[in-house]
Design a protein around this motif. Structure first.
Motif, PDB file in Angstrom:
ATOM      1  N   PRO A 290      28.356  24.182  -7.257  1.00  0.00           N
ATOM      2  CA  PRO A 290      28.066  24.232  -5.553  1.00  0.00           C
ATOM      3  C   PRO A 290      26.516  24.010  -4.993  1.00  0.00           C
ATOM      4  N   GLU A 291      25.715  23.463  -5.859  1.00  0.00           N
ATOM      5  CA  GLU A 291      24.188  23.357  -5.645  1.00  0.00           C
ATOM      6  C   GLU A 291      24.375  22.343  -4.258  1.00  0.00           C
ATOM      7  N   CYS A 292      25.067  21.319  -4.277  1.00  0.00           N
ATOM      8  CA  CYS A 292      25.099  20.374  -3.434  1.00  0.00           C
ATOM      9  C   CYS A 292      25.257  20.867  -2.203  1.00  0.00           C
ATOM     10  N   GLN A 293      26.268  21.889  -2.033  1.00  0.00           N
ATOM     11  CA  GLN A 293      26.613  22.297  -0.666  1.00  0.00           C
ATOM     12  C   GLN A 293      25.367  23.147  -0.225  1.00  0.00           C
ATOM     13  N   VAL A 294      24.606  23.811  -0.854  1.00  0.00           N
ATOM     14  CA  VAL A 294      23.360  24.436  -0.266  1.00  0.00           C
ATOM     15  C   VAL A 294      22.431  23.316   0.095  1.00  0.00           C
ATOM     16  N   LEU A 295      22.143  22.451  -0.795  1.00  0.00           N
ATOM     17  CA  LEU A 295      21.141  21.188  -0.349  1.00  0.00           C
ATOM     18  C   LEU A 295      21.693  20.570   0.851  1.00  0.00           C
ATOM     19  N   MET A 296      22.817  20.169   1.113  1.00  0.00           N
ATOM     20  CA  MET A 296      23.365  19.643   2.242  1.00  0.00           C
ATOM     21  C   MET A 296      23.105  20.512   3.332  1.00  0.00           C
ATOM     22  N   ALA A 297      23.357  21.568   3.225  1.00  0.00           N
ATOM     23  CA  ALA A 297      23.154  22.901   4.410  1.00  0.00           C
ATOM     24  C   ALA A 297      21.834  22.770   4.857  1.00  0.00           C
ATOM     25  N   ARG A 298      20.918  22.561   3.988  1.00  0.00           N
ATOM     26  CA  ARG A 298      19.408  22.374   4.477  1.00  0.00           C
ATOM     27  C   ARG A 298      18.752  21.162   4.918  1.00  0.00           C
ATOM     28  N   LEU A 299      19.503  19.959   4.340  1.00  0.00           N
ATOM     29  CA  LEU A 299      18.810  18.664   4.588  1.00  0.00           C
ATOM     30  C   LEU A 299      18.875  18.282   6.032  1.00  0.00           C
ATOM     31  N   GLN A 300      17.687  17.869   6.527  1.00  0.00           N
ATOM     32  CA  GLN A 300      17.686  17.475   8.004  1.00  0.00           C
ATOM     33  C   GLN A 300      17.653  15.958   7.847  1.00  0.00           C
ATOM     34  N   SER A 301      17.206  15.265   6.772  1.00  0.00           N
ATOM     35  CA  SER A 301      17.359  13.700   6.923  1.00  0.00           C
ATOM     36  C   SER A 301      18.518  12.964   7.000  1.00  0.00           C
ATOM     37  N   ASP A 302      18.457  11.755   7.187  1.00  0.00           N
ATOM     38  CA  ASP A 302      19.800  11.242   7.089  1.00  0.00           C
ATOM     39  C   ASP A 302      19.991  10.904   5.596  1.00  0.00           C
ATOM     40  N   LEU A 303      21.182  11.293   5.225  1.00  0.00           N
ATOM     41  CA  LEU A 303      21.537  11.444   3.827  1.00  0.00           C
ATOM     42  C   LEU A 303      21.857   9.819   3.540  1.00  0.00           C
ATOM     43  N   ALA A 304      22.326   8.959   4.208  1.00  0.00           N
ATOM     44  CA  ALA A 304      22.759   7.798   4.029  1.00  0.00           C
ATOM     45  C   ALA A 304      21.423   6.757   3.696  1.00  0.00           C
ATOM     46  N   GLU A 305      20.415   7.274   4.561  1.00  0.00           N
ATOM     47  CA  GLU A 305      19.336   6.497   4.357  1.00  0.00           C
ATOM     48  C   GLU A 305      18.742   6.702   2.841  1.00  0.00           C
ATOM     49  N   LEU A 306      18.600   8.044   2.565  1.00  0.00           N
ATOM     50  CA  LEU A 306      18.035   8.375   1.215  1.00  0.00           C
ATOM     51  C   LEU A 306      18.778   7.796   0.077  1.00  0.00           C
ATOM     52  N   LEU A 307      20.129   7.873   0.135  1.00  0.00           N
ATOM     53  CA  LEU A 307      20.905   7.084  -0.768  1.00  0.00           C
ATOM     54  C   LEU A 307      20.725   5.582  -1.006  1.00  0.00           C
ATOM     55  N   ILE A 308      20.718   5.060   0.214  1.00  0.00           N
ATOM     56  CA  ILE A 308      20.364   3.430   0.380  1.00  0.00           C
ATOM     57  C   ILE A 308      18.968   3.146  -0.319  1.00  0.00           C
ATOM     58  N   ALA A 309      18.026   4.117   0.071  1.00  0.00           N
ATOM     59  CA  ALA A 309      16.717   3.772  -0.354  1.00  0.00           C
ATOM     60  C   ALA A 309      16.739   4.007  -2.102  1.00  0.00           C
ATOM     61  N   THR A 310      17.511   4.984  -2.268  1.00  0.00           N
ATOM     62  CA  THR A 310      17.457   4.944  -3.897  1.00  0.00           C
ATOM     63  C   THR A 310      18.061   3.683  -4.679  1.00  0.00           C
ATOM     64  N   CYS A 311      19.324   3.112  -3.898  1.00  0.00           N
ATOM     65  CA  CYS A 311      20.004   2.166  -4.613  1.00  0.00           C
ATOM     66  C   CYS A 311      19.163   0.817  -4.416  1.00  0.00           C
ATOM     67  N   ASP A 312      18.325   0.680  -3.155  1.00  0.00           N
ATOM     68  CA  ASP A 312      17.567  -0.394  -3.065  1.00  0.00           C
ATOM     69  C   ASP A 312      16.041  -0.385  -3.570  1.00  0.00           C
ATOM     70  N   GLY A 313      15.850   0.720  -4.389  1.00  0.00           N
ATOM     71  CA  GLY A 313      14.372   0.625  -4.926  1.00  0.00           C
ATOM     72  C   GLY A 313      13.266   0.963  -4.100  1.00  0.00           C
ATOM     73  N   ASN A 314      13.695   1.419  -2.765  1.00  0.00           N
ATOM     74  CA  ASN A 314      12.596   1.672  -1.511  1.00  0.00           C
ATOM     75  C   ASN A 314      12.178   3.286  -1.688  1.00  0.00           C
ATOM     76  N   LEU A 315      12.516   4.060  -2.401  1.00  0.00           N
ATOM     77  CA  LEU A 315      12.329   5.653  -2.200  1.00  0.00           C
ATOM     78  C   LEU A 315      10.731   5.896  -1.928  1.00  0.00           C
ATOM     79  N   ASP A 316       9.871   4.885  -1.880  1.00  0.00           N
ATOM     80  CA  ASP A 316       8.452   5.239  -1.822  1.00  0.00           C
ATOM     81  C   ASP A 316       8.425   5.203  -0.497  1.00  0.00           C
ATOM     82  N   ALA A 317       9.333   4.632   0.367  1.00  0.00           N
ATOM     83  CA  ALA A 317       9.140   4.490   1.778  1.00  0.00           C
ATOM     84  C   ALA A 317       9.968   5.406   2.644  1.00  0.00           C
ATOM     85  N   VAL A 318      10.700   6.333   2.113  1.00  0.00           N
ATOM     86  CA  VAL A 318      11.209   7.455   2.806  1.00  0.00           C
ATOM     87  C   VAL A 318      10.680   8.776   2.558  1.00  0.00           C
TER      88      VAL A 318
END
Ligand code: AMP
Ligand code: GLY
Length: 427
Positions: A290-318
């Motif tokens: 259940p670690e994801c549950q507590v992470l998502m409860a605290r995350l204030q950024s847009d999750l989709a944006e972070l996951l897309i940046a991971t896939c697209d190689g742009n993590l340095d920009a977020v």
């Protein structure tokens, strides 16, 4: 864009819940999902081992992002197949998923990169394994090399226990996963988990957490997938986070890229904080549950944006923004878990419990049966609360638990005890 989420646990409910808040996300589908995920996604039956069928569904529904929750489809190469079809998919390739799929692979990588971890030996026959136990002594840790659903690790206090564990592995207790055994030295310390996103090259630190693996209060009884968690992990000071990045995560990401298997996805480091500092116990190539549950409860950024940046190689920009509050999740499981759990019992009171202050309820093994929510697995609910302190998050989570009427379920009553004790010591 439309998103396809793969999985059916509390982790996937938390991911779906966070994705549903994204301005980038139009429609969410989930295969197979559960009764809670059905509140944020269209759940469907899709054989995820049939990669062509998943790709066909993605084309038909114009899926712009596939998020793979559990490790099995990653180790099975689902992301590679989707990439080959030009579909954006979050998670590592089959080759890179060896960081979780083969403990021996990870230990060799650590050795080559100078990453702090327990001393070890890889053995593929009984005689070599017995000799290693004789030389290294006890306590000693015996691990099946491959995926064993969290059951492939034995901490042996005696030589007899160690010999029984290697015999069980080589006799096929874990199928092919136990054809090779890793024998490693016992590490003393406090455990913590650290999560980062990696896009092949750049690393975006997410957050820390601690979970409770044992089924019973006081961390007793058999191991489970996790009976509760909280984030952040108070033991992980800023200095320890930085050391983990410098000494463990960065050399891993570099080593994977150098080996021609760049790592993309979330990397979950299971750490032992020893008197020498952080040492790697294991990697997982997915979010924890259940670690994801507590992470998502605290995350204030847009999750989709972070996951897309991971896939697209742009993590340095977020950047990832986190609520400074603590989040704590109490898992409710069906009687019998982690053994055979009773299915089909009715759970009531979820509405009132979900309206408690600071509380979100994530479903795991649940099913809608007419007007009722019924249990449909071992771990069934993750009652998750945020609070100014771990103590407050804990009180809020247990206040919500008390509103749930489910005679055939149980939970631990002490989730967060170590962090609460630390808070009380500091007060
Ligand atoms: P793993 O599946 O590798 O995370 O191991 C499961 C659990 O076994 C860990 O969370 C630790 O509690 C424990 N464990 C694994 N390896 C070691 C080690 N070398 N020393 C002490 N405990 C360990
Ligand atoms: N809660 C431990 C895990 O997800 O592996």
């Amino acid at each position: 864009m439309n998103v396809l989420l793969i999985g059916s646990g509390g982790r996937e409910h938390a991911l779906g819940w966070a994705l549903a808040k994204s301005v980038k996300v139009a429609k969410i589908f989930c295969a197979p999902g559960n009764a809670g995920i059905a509140e944020v996604a269209t759940c469907l039956t899709l054989d995820v081992s049939d990669h062509a069928a998943v790709a066909k569904f993605c084309a038909e529904e114009e899926i712009g992002l596939v998020v793979v929750g559990p490790e099995a489809p990653l180790v099975d190469g689902l992301v590679d197949s989707l990439h080959a079809d030009g579909i954006r998919a979050f998670g590592p390739s089959k080759a890179a998923a060896a960081l979780e799929g083969s403990k021996g692979f990870t230990k060799d990588l650590c050795q080559a990169q100078g990453i702090p971890t327990a001393g070890y030996v890889r053995c593929s026959d009984l005689a070599t394994a017995q000799a290693a136990i004789d030389t290294r002594g006890v306590p000693i840790v015996i691990k099946a090399d491959g995926l064993a659903a969290g059951k492939g690790v034995v901490i042996a206090q005696t030589r007899d226990q160690a010999n029984a564990a290697i015999a069980a592995c080589f006799e096929g207790a874990f199928g092919g996963a136990g054809a090779e055994v890793v024998i490693e030295d016992f590490l003393q310390g406090e455990e913590a988990s650290f999560f980062v996103l990696v896009d092949g090259e750049h690393i975006l630190p997410l957050a820390t957490a601690q979970d409770h693996k044992r089924v019973g209060d006081g961390d007793t009884g058999p191991n489970t997938g996790g009976m509760g968690a909280y984030s952040p992990a108070p033991v992980m000071t800023d200095e320890l986070v930085q050391r983990t990045l410098d000494e463990i995560i960065t050399p891993t990401v570099k080593g994977m890229a150098e080996r021609g298997m760049p790592y993309q996805g979330v990397l979950y480091a299971g750490l032992m904080i020893t008197d020498k500092g952080p040492e790697l116990i294991e990697y997982n190539v997915r979010f924890g549950d259940p670690e994801c549950q507590v992470l998502m409860a605290r995350l204030q950024s847009d999750l989709a944006e972070l996951l897309i940046a991971t896939c697209d190689g742009n993590l340095d920009a977020v950047k990832a923004q986190w609520d400074d509050a603590s989040a704590l999740c109490v898992v409710m499981a069906a009687d019998g878990y982690p053994g055979a759990a009773k299915k089909g019992s009715v759970i009531s009171g979820l509405l009132a419990a979900g309206q408690s202050a600071g509380v979100t309820i994530f479903h795991a093994g649940t099913k809608q049966n007419g007007d009722h929510i019924v249990a449909n697995g071992g771990r069934v609910l993750g009652i998750t609360a945020v609070g100014a302190t771990v103590k407050q998050a804990q009180s809020r989570a247990y206040a919500a638990v008390s509103k749930i009427d489910w005679p055939d379920g149980f939970c631990r009553s002490d989730i967060g005890w170590r962090a609460v004790a630390r808070e009380e010591d500091l007060a």
